[in-house]
Design an enzyme around this catalytic site. Structure first.
Site, short mmCIF file in Angstrom:
data_model
loop_
_atom_site.label_atom_id
_atom_site.label_comp_id
_atom_site.label_asym_id
_atom_site.label_seq_id
_atom_site.Cartn_x
_atom_site.Cartn_y
_atom_site.Cartn_z
CG HIS A 100 2.75 2.28 -14.12
ND1 HIS A 100 1.89 1.23 -14.34
CD2 HIS A 100 2.12 3.09 -13.23
CE1 HIS A 100 0.79 1.40 -13.62
NE2 HIS A 100 0.91 2.53 -12.93
CD GLU B 286 -3.48 7.59 -8.74
OE1 GLU B 286 -2.36 8.14 -8.75
OE2 GLU B 286 -3.86 6.80 -9.64
CG ASP C 295 2.50 4.61 -9.35
OD1 ASP C 295 2.46 4.31 -10.55
OD2 ASP C 295 1.55 5.15 -8.79
CG HIS D 92 -2.98 4.68 -6.15
ND1 HIS D 92 -1.67 4.99 -5.84
CD2 HIS D 92 -3.01 4.44 -7.49
CE1 HIS D 92 -0.94 4.96 -6.95
NE2 HIS D 92 -1.72 4.62 -7.95
CG HIS E 99 1.46 0.08 -8.58
ND1 HIS E 99 0.61 -0.71 -9.33
CD2 HIS E 99 1.26 1.36 -9.00
CE1 HIS E 99 -0.08 0.07 -10.16
NE2 HIS E 99 0.29 1.32 -9.99
#
Length: 475
Positions: free
Chosen positions: A71, A253, A338, A287, A69
């Protein structure tokens, strides 16, 4: 795009590696000859072999860790939100700061930031990444002439850094449950189903077949960002493109998300998803922090992977995933960085265990199966779950035929690892290493990190520096 991205062969291409010690699915083995094909796929794993002219690994060899995961653009803002605001800080105040930052991100800057991030991942033992990509459009929200422009920049960055990529264009259509209109800060993210599927299709073609460890899939941002009808249509469209493609979603989350979901549907997020979507082994539930025992049971039974991002979840004050009951039922998990407040596979695993220790007030909590080594068990399980989440061939948590030749050579001379062997080495790597325990990294049969340094480090850092200076000028 960056010049380096024109050539996906980042470092030395190899046809094999001889390992004095290597971690295989059945355990540690001596004198292992690994052989790769031209795509960088492992074609043979020979125990008790001779070196037979193969290059020798300079230390113990373990499978590379998939990062499930990411970003990527958020790497450029790591550390910029660590100050107290006028009101109580939470995930939601952090998100507002992120919206302001993302307005300034150009395609060129996004590529440079992602390349630096992926280089950092490689140096820390991540050899592939699932990019949960929702930064699609120009600053005013209009699609680029090539709707997949930003996605192609991510692929170029992965080429530059040399790591594997599962690219997950994200369907993000609304600001809240029930199809609420998006906010101004979300306009760069917004797609309808057809627009999103056009990006997925373009990226499937762009991945090509020349290199192992490349895959396209789809992500649903969250239940609050897509309606049930949009989810259904997106999944139907994805199946028409690739019925085995990975599907990822942010879920449960924060407690506010759970409360809003209950208000909308009378169901909790994971409860609703398990009842209304075909959740199974190709899914990754990212999450899933706030879940009931019944939801834990359902997740484990589904075969989906729990995508745990411990450093980001701690940074945002999200909470702790109930790992003990989930793992006790054979639940599958992997780790991701993340928002990239930290980029360390070992730190994610360490925090996973330490969080449970703090809650339980005892030690050595997350024992996996009959493996007494906490670090060894967690590492194997995260490799296996991460590979599943990225849509790679199933792995037993060790180096095996059919997987991309993604290999990490640990630095046996590191003081924290010195004189440690086999699973005690993994325990030291997870719980005691200082971030410099990775010596060499091979991704899809190509050397990308040599003696702790990335083979394109200077060029990647220079491009990142130019990108950051440009972002600051635009502030």
């Amino acid at each position: 795009m960056m010049e380096a991205a024109m050539d996906s062969v980042t470092g030395d291409s190899m046809n094999g590696l001889f390992c004095e010690r290597a971690l295989l699915p059945e355990g540690w083995a001596s004198n292992v000859a690994l052989r790769f094909d031209a795509r960088g796929t492992l074609t043979a794993v020979e125990r008790d072999a001779s070196s037979d002219g193969l290059p020798r690994a300079a230390g113990p060899v373990i499978p590379g860790m998939p990062n499930l995961h990411s970003h990527a653009f958020q790497r450029a803002m790591a550390g910029l939100t660590e100050y107290a605001g006028a009101s109580e800080d939470s995930f939601w105040t952090w998100r507002d700061a992120m919206y302001g930052f993302v307005r300034r991100m150009t395609p060129e800057a996004a590529e440079a930031v992602a390349a630096l991030l992926y280089m950092e991942m490689a140096k820390q033992g991540y050899t592939a990444v699932a990019e949960f990509h929702y930064l699609h459009h120009s600053a005013d929200g209009r699609p680029y002439a090539d709707r997949a422009e930003m996605s192609r920049r991510i692929l170029a960055a992965a080429d530059t850094a040399g790591i594997g990529l599962t690219h997950l264009p994200v369907l993000y259509a609304h600001s809240g449950f029930g199809g609420k209109p998006p906010s101004d800060g979300q306009k760069r993210f917004i797609n309808d189903v057809d627009g999103l599927l056009s990006i997925v299709s373009a990226m499937e073609k762009a991945m090509g077949a020349e290199r192992a460890g490349r895959r396209a899939g789809l992500a649903l941002h969250s239940l609050r960002a897509v309606t049930p009808e949009e989810m259904r249509d997106a999944l139907t469209g994805l199946d028409a493109l690739d019925p085995g493609a990975p599907i990822h979603i942010h879920i449960a989350e924060q407690t506010a998300e759970v409360d809003d979901c209950v208000a909308w549907s009378s169901k909790r997020p994971v409860e609703w998803l398990l009842e209304n979507a075909p959740v199974g082994p190709r899914w990754c539930l990212v999450h899933a922090t706030h879940v009931t025992p019944a939801e834990v049971d359902g997740m484990a039974a589904s075969g989906a992977v729990a995508g745990l991002c411990l450093t980001t979840e701690a940074n945002l004050g999200d909470g702790l995933f109930p790992a003990i009951p989930f793992l006790a039922q054979g639940g599958r998990f992997g780790v991701g960085s993340d928002s990239h407040i930290s980029v360390s596979a070992a730190e994610e695993l360490r925090l996973l265990e330490y969080g449970q220790r703090l809650v339980q007030r005892r030690r050595n909590v997350l024992r996996i199966g009959d493996c007494p080594s906490i670090g060894g068990g967690l590492y194997r399980a995260a490799v296996a779950g991460g590979a599943q989440a990225l849509g790679q061939p199933v792995t037993g948590g060790g180096v095996q035929v059919g997987q991309p030749a993604d290999l990490v050579v640990l630095d046996a001379d590191n003081p924290k690892l010195l004189s440690r062997t086999d699973d005690s080495l993994l325990d030291a790597y997870v719980f005691a290493s200082d971030g410099h325990a990775v010596r060499d990294v091979i991704a899809a049969g190509r050397t990308v990190v040599r003696e702790g340094r990335h083979v394109r480090e200077d060029a990647i850092r220079a491009a990142y520096r130019r990108a950051i200076e440009g972002l600051r000028r635009d502030t």
